[in-house]
Each structure stands twice: as C-alpha cells, then as structure tokens.
Design a protein around this motif. Structure first.
Motif: not given
Length: 550
Positions: A271, A497, A501, A526, A531
């Motif tokens: 991120a 997660l 991604v 995210c 995250s």
C-alpha cells in the motif's frame, strides 16, 4: 609399611593404569566414531590444510533414512556411482523414500504430519519448516549445532549469523539447516539479444529507466514486435525489481510485511508509494507496447518460443535457462546468427541493491531421529556431507579419476563426462549417469567460493564478480517470533490479503485497473481486509520478542 607391600601396591597401580589405557584405546566399537577413531580424525584434521574440515567415517556400517526429491531431468537410479561414493567415504547407506519433485512438497507434509517422515528431510527452503515447528515433529536443530563443526565454521567465517538468526522461531531456536553460500551468486536477470542491440547502437541498460529507453528504440525499429515478453508469470521479474524500488514482489512477495530499518519496524509495503511506483513503471511499459501483457499469464514455453524465434528481444533468465535457450536458438536461428547476453541486474530508484541470498534449500531432521542410537553419527554425517568442502566436492564433482580430474589445481571433467556444457564432447552426463551435482545433495553455486567458481564458465564467473562489485546487498529483516496462535492469526490475515494484492498487481500492470483512478480504493480494500491489523500484530510481536534474536 613393608617393602613387599609397597611393591605390591606399585604393581597394582601399574596394572590399573595399563587397563585404563587399553580400555580407552578400544573404546566402544559399536559407535560410528569411536574415541580412537575420533582422535585419529582430529589428528588428521589438525595436520591437514583445513584443520576444521573434520572428516566423518563410521567404523561400522550405518543406515539412515532420507526423503529424496526425484528430479525429472535426472531420474533416480539405484546404481548411480553417487551412492557407492557416499558409502565408501562415510560407511553410511541411505535408505531413500523417493518422491517425484512435482509432488514433493505435499508428500513431505503428509509424511511429517503422520509421523512417518524419514530421519533426514531434504530440499526444504527456509520458511517451509514453519508449519511443522509447533507439532514437535522436527528437531530444533540449533540445539545440536555444537556437534556440527563444519556448519558452524562456515556460518562464522562467511558472516552468515544474521541470516541464520532470521530463521529463529518463537522459542529462539531454528529448525532448518539451510544450504550455505560463501558468496552471493545472483542467478536471475534479464537476457537480451546482444546482436540486435549492437546492430542498432543501443547501449546495454544499467537501470530500469535505461531499459525503458532501450525498449522504445527497439519498438521504433521493429514496430511489429513487442520487444520484452517474459516468463515465470512475471514472478522472477518483480522479485528482482522490487528491492530496487524499496519493496518486495513476485516470488519474494511474502506476507506483505517489509522491515524498515531506519524505523526498526514493519510496514505493509503493497500500500506504499514505493510499490505504486513499481507498478506504474511496468504499467507504462505495457501501455507503450514495450512489455507483453501476456508476460504475467503465458506459459514458460510460450515466452521462450517468442525469444528463441526472434519475436522478442528481452526475457528473464538464469544460468541454466540461458544455455537451454541458446541450444534452441542454434536450431531456430542457426549458430552464429545471434548473440545472447545475460545483463547485470538493473538499478532502480533505491539504487543497485538486492537481498543477501546466501541461504538456500537445506535439511530438516525428523524428531524421531533422536531415538536412533546412532543419532550423534547422523549429525556428523550430515555435517560432513553437506557442509565440509570434501563432502561438497564429492556430491558436486564425484570421484576423482572417474568423473573428474585436477589439472593444474583446477577441476576438469573427464573426457567422456559432460555437465552444463562444460565438456560438450562428453557422452556421459554427470547428473543422469552418475547422480552427482543433483539438487538434493548440492547447490549449484553453494559452498566455498573456490568450489562454487569451479563449476562456472569464465562468463558466469566474470558476471558474478561484476555483480558483487557493483551491487549492495541488503541485510536480512529480523525474524518475527510468532507463537503458534499468533502465527495462525497472522496467516489468516495475510493469505487472503496477499491473494488480493496479487490479483490487483496483475490488473494494475496490465491496465485492467487504473493506477490513477483505482489506487485509493485498492488501499482502502487492503485496510478492510486487515492490513493495519497485520502490521500492528507483527510489530507488537517483534518488539516484545526481539531480545531473543541475539
């Protein structure tokens, strides 16, 4: 006291001392390394050029069980010279559980989980041992390193302790014996059609920006060709590029956590602006027709065929794959009609950097091995075969006078033996016909520097030296010592997660999703997928346990 009594006592004392010496000399003849044998080995080692390279040879035949990954390029043979050479050197026979390489990871897990795993479990990359730690099915091998002098010496002399520390688990111990390299040998990099670059006066790129300029010129000259079409679904490409952008990616994507040394904390790198910059770069190549979007979905064969038939000019490769491509190009383009060069890894916004990668696949030891009365000998055997220069020479080169010879101090294959095109006229193959230089026992460029370089062509040796003189190696991130429940929680967060991604990475690079329009939404997704929780959990555990790492 009378003189006779004194004489008698003196005589008895001499007898006792003599018996003691005799017993010490005999030792336990059922031990694979008796006291006398060990002392002789130590004496031999002390007088040798390498005083720490203690040889192990049992004074009685021993058998150890081992899990063996069968490679399709050199299928297992019972009559390989390898097995005889190991037995001649150590008096150990290996009882193998043979598993096809394609099924190895799954079969290994099943055997360990069921308690049926052999004593020596090979082909285990650092990190793959983690699922088996909490069950107690594999040994905390760090408890026994004091019995492994060759391993200990290599770690100390080659400055590998920080890398070894990165293997530690919640109890402060490590459970895998990794393969060790004295030097970094960067294997994955871009290959280019050097003849095409030279013909059009295009400089060999040294950075990602220079690669973009080179690809633009190629596109101008060959408008009907996409100059860069990659293999391995882009995983090697992103793995190599990511550190130069200050992140991780591809094969090295991991859990999404990246260690920021200046802050001494972990962050969720997918991120970050650095990750966004990397995706923006590769997306630009795709938008301008410089990078084939199929690079991230096509099969390896499809990518290679484009390169070897002149339909692309740039592709990711490694030492062995570039030789395979040249062999194919001799057929498709003809010998002398092309030139392929593996170029130095490219520098990025964070400079010419790459991770220190001197640990490789190694060994786990099954917990039940400790019940073997010959367990100390098993440790000595593993230590000698995998970590002494003599053992590594045996598994890499074979038997002197049969598979290799020394000429002016340098290794040379025998006239009838070939390996990696080092002796093209050889009719026998070092791997297929003899079993040596196989991935279960040796690393292609592992072990001491001189031994690693002994198998290199001058081209590879020069390439390796140039990379090592040009690039800065990043120290490893410290381990995060999760306990079982914490690790389970981290995995429950990181797996879905990082699946997201991975999907979005592909979409951003290929243009299915817009980096300009969709990035903020991606970052929010995210966060909604955990995250922030993953980052907090990781840092909380790291800060509370990092004192155990030292």
């Amino acid at each position: 006291m009378s003189k006779n009594v004194k004489r008698l006592l003196s005589f008895l004392l001499v007898v006792v001392l003599a018996v003691g010496v005799l017993l010490a000399g005999c030792g336990n003849k059922n031990s694979s390394s008796s006291s006398s044998n060990t002392s002789k080995q130590e004496q031999t080692a002390t007088n040798s050029k390498d005083p720490q390279n203690l040889h192990f040879k049992s004074d009685k035949p021993l058998e150890f069980t081992m899990l063996y990954s069968d490679h399709p390029n050199y299928p297992y043979k019972e009559d390989w010279l390898l097995w005889k050479a190991i037995k001649d050197a150590t008096n150990v026979t290996l009882k193998l559980t043979i598993v096809p390489m394609s099924d190895y990871t799954q079969k290994r897990s099943l055997l360990i989980s069921s308690g049926q795993a052999p004593e020596i479990i090979t082909k285990t990359y650092p990190g793959q041992e983690v699922p088996f730690v909490s069950s107690g099915a594999i040994l905390p091998i760090s408890d026994y390193i004091d019995q492994m002098p060759n391993f200990s010496r290599e770690v100390k002399e080659w400055g590998l302790q920080d890398l070894i520390n990165s293997l530690k688990q919640a109890d402060g111990k490590f459970y895998v014996l990794p393969g060790l390299h004295e030097i970094n040998v960067p294997d994955y990099a871009l290959a280019i059609r050097q003849d095409i670059f030279d013909k059009n006066n295009i400089p060999v790129p040294k950075s990602w920006d220079e690669l973009e300029s080179a690809l633009k010129k190629l596109k101008e000259i060959y408008p009907n060709i996409t100059p860069f079409s990659d293999r391995w679904q882009g995983n090697a490409l992103l793995n190599v590029a990511a550190p130069t952008f200050g992140v991780a990616g591809g094969w090295g994507a991991g859990t999404g956590m990246y260690y920021y040394r200046d802050k001494d904390e972990f962050g969720f790198y997918p991120a970050t602006d650095d990750y966004k910059n990397m995706l923006t770069y590769f997306n630009k190549l795709v938008k301008e027709g410089l990078l084939d979007p199929a690079s991230f979905t096509q099969s390896d064969d499809q990518a290679v065929q484009k390169f070897v038939t002149g339909k692309s000019f740039v592709i990711m490769t490694n030492t062995q794959e570039i030789e395979r491509m040249k062999t194919q190009m001799d057929q498709t383009l003809g010998k002398g009609n092309y030139k392929v060069t593996r170029i130095l890894p490219l520098a990025g916004p964070k400079g010419a950097v790459m991770p220190d990668s001197r640990l490789e696949n190694g060994i786990m030891i099954s917990a039940k091995a400790k019940e073997d009365p010959n367990f100390p000998q098993l440790l000595k055997f593993v230590d000698w075969l995998w970590y002494s220069e003599a053992g590594q020479t045996l598994t890499k080169w074979g038997v002197e006078g049969v598979t290799y010879q020394k000429v002016n101090g340098k290794f040379q294959l025998m006239p009838d033996v070939n390996y990696m095109n080092l002796n093209p006229s050889g009719t026998k193959n070092l791997q297929k016909d003899y079993g040596f230089s196989g991935g279960v026992f040796c690393l292609l460029y592992g072990g001491p520097k001189d031994l690693a370089e002994s198998i290199m062509t001058e081209e590879v040796k020069n390439y390796t030296n140039e990379v090592n003189n040009t690039f800065k190696y990043l120290p490893p991130a410290p381990p995060v010592l999760f306990n079982e429940s914490q690790r389970e929680q981290a995995n429950m967060l990181s797996q879905p997660l990082m699946d997201y991604v991975s999907q979005m990475t592909l979409k951003f690079i290929t243009g299915v999703a817009s980096i300009d329009k969709d990035w903020d939404s991606y970052v929010q997704q995210c966060k909604s997928k955990g995250s922030d929780q993953l980052t907090k959990l990781t840092n909380d555990v790291y800060k509370s346990t990092k004192d155990k790492i030292k």
